[in-house]
Design a protein around this motif. Structure first.
Motif, PDB file in Angstrom:
ATOM      1  N   ARG A 210       0.874  -1.421   0.012  1.00 38.91           N
ATOM      2  CA  ARG A 210      -0.249   0.117   0.024  1.00 38.91           C
ATOM      3  C   ARG A 210       0.774   0.700  -0.208  1.00 38.91           C
ATOM      4  O   ARG A 210       0.464   1.679   0.239  1.00 38.91           O
ATOM      5  CB  ARG A 210      -1.008  -0.038   1.329  1.00 38.91           C
ATOM      6  CG  ARG A 210      -1.722  -1.201   2.217  1.00 38.91           C
ATOM      7  CD  ARG A 210      -2.589  -1.327   3.162  1.00 38.91           C
ATOM      8  NE  ARG A 210      -3.055  -2.881   3.167  1.00 38.91           N
ATOM      9  CZ  ARG A 210      -3.369  -2.417   3.925  1.00 38.91           C
ATOM     10  NH1 ARG A 210      -3.768  -2.282   5.287  1.00 38.91           N
ATOM     11  NH2 ARG A 210      -3.980  -4.623   3.656  1.00 38.91           N
ATOM     12  N   LEU A 234      -7.431   0.112  -2.259  1.00 39.06           N
ATOM     13  CA  LEU A 234      -6.730  -0.270  -2.100  1.00 39.06           C
ATOM     14  C   LEU A 234      -6.431  -1.491  -1.137  1.00 39.06           C
ATOM     15  O   LEU A 234      -5.764  -2.625  -1.014  1.00 39.06           O
ATOM     16  CB  LEU A 234      -5.349   0.392  -2.226  1.00 39.06           C
ATOM     17  CG  LEU A 234      -3.902  -0.058  -1.402  1.00 39.06           C
ATOM     18  CD1 LEU A 234      -3.312  -0.800  -2.949  1.00 39.06           C
ATOM     19  CD2 LEU A 234      -3.123   1.457  -2.272  1.00 39.06           C
ATOM     20  N   SER A 235      -6.499  -0.359   0.295  1.00 38.11           N
ATOM     21  CA  SER A 235      -6.545  -1.508   1.231  1.00 38.11           C
ATOM     22  C   SER A 235      -7.728  -2.569   1.240  1.00 38.11           C
ATOM     23  O   SER A 235      -7.413  -3.625   2.046  1.00 38.11           O
ATOM     24  CB  SER A 235      -7.034  -0.452   2.560  1.00 38.11           C
ATOM     25  OG  SER A 235      -5.565   0.044   2.354  1.00 38.11           O
ATOM     26  N   SER A 239      -5.182  -5.184  -2.466  1.00 37.04           N
ATOM     27  CA  SER A 239      -3.681  -5.295  -0.981  1.00 37.04           C
ATOM     28  C   SER A 239      -4.019  -6.854  -0.618  1.00 37.04           C
ATOM     29  O   SER A 239      -3.310  -7.887  -0.756  1.00 37.04           O
ATOM     30  CB  SER A 239      -3.535  -4.655  -0.093  1.00 37.04           C
ATOM     31  OG  SER A 239      -2.110  -4.840   0.824  1.00 37.04           O
TER      32      SER A 239
END
Length: 279
Positions: A210, A234-235, A239
């Motif tokens: 990240r 993303l989190s 990821s």
């Protein structure tokens, strides 16, 4: 110039390419890579959308072979509009084009999602234009459920009052995005191909960790979304699911080949070695 064809201009296909550009991984390796619409550039020697590449290989249209897999989790969702007089289960589903890999995914999941009350289906084009049309059909009430991909952040769609009903990436595994190589135009061992693989492998590490450049890349590819939406995507979705083990890739790939061979009408081809180069 190395051409990387994409199926849809979305996050899950292009995030590693975008990172490789922004982090100058390509530059450090002395290569110039351009992402182009695959349908408009049949001369592209590389493909980012692995599902569509497998379909073409099984149909004998292109001689693709996979060099790198980014993720085994298809980043597509079924979204619904609920409330008021909406039915308990959707009656009209806005879906991707017939014959597309996303429509094949959707058909595979419809029974478990809808049970015996399968909705009627309206098909829309692929690409961002089709995404916007499916979203508009859902918001206008022309459909009460829609299949949408990673062009839109889930948190942004939630703010529109939509409800996530099914995440494809939790319901099935399939080598979804990465690098496929057209062996009629280049080879897996070509120095340029090895460099693209090295650059995008480094980019996978940025997704997993990240990093700021990964966040910048996600934010640049999303539509109608904020930087906070990009951070959550993303989190929450990228990821945890990028950087699969090669053994898992080959197992999921074998299942993918067997399944698609069975559902594609008269494909006439098999690709038992489609994923064997992934190490």
């Amino acid at each position: 110039m190395i051409l990387l064809g994409y199926r849809d201009h979305n996050v899950h296909e292009l995030v590693c390419h975008e990172i490789a550009k922004r982090a100058r991984y390509y530059d450090r390796l002395g290569i110039d890579v351009e992402a182009v619409p695959g349908s408009e550039h049949p001369e592209a020697e590389l493909s980012a959308g692995l599902g569509g590449s497998l379909v073409e290989a099984l149909r004998g249209q292109r001689h693709w072979k996979v060099a790198l897999v980014h993720t085994l989790h298809p980043l597509f969702w079924i979204w619904e509009r609920r409330g008021g007089t909406q039915p308990a289960r959707p009656t009209v589903l806005a879906a991707h084009p017939e014959g597309s890999i996303v429509w094949a995914f959707t058909q595979r999941l419809l029974t478990s999602w809808a049970g015996d009350e399968a909705p009627s289906v309206r098909h829309f084009p692929g690409g961002i234009a089709g995404d916007r049309q499916r979203l508009e059909a859902l918001r206008s009430g022309a459909a009460d459920a829609a299949v949408l991909g990673s062009a839109f952040a889930p948190s942004a769609l939630s703010r529109l009052g939509l409800t996530e009903s099914l995440f494809f990436g939790a319901a099935l595994t399939f080598p979804t995005a990465g690098i496929a190589v057209d062996l009629q135009r280049t080879s897996l061992d070509a120095p340029s191909v090895r460099k693209v693989v090295a650059a995008q492998t480094a980019a996978i590490g940025d997704v997993e960790n990240r990093t700021p450049v990964a966040l910048d890349a996600v934010a640049s590819l999303l539509h109608d979304s904020s930087r906070a939406d990009a951070q959550r995507m993303l989190s929450d979705y990228l990821s945890p699911r990028y950087g699969p083990d090669p053994q898992d890739v080959r197992a999921a790939g074998a299942d993918a080949c067997e399944w698609l061979t069975g559902v594609l009408p008269a494909s006439g081809h098999t690709t038992p070695d489609f994923y064997e180069a992934v190490r």
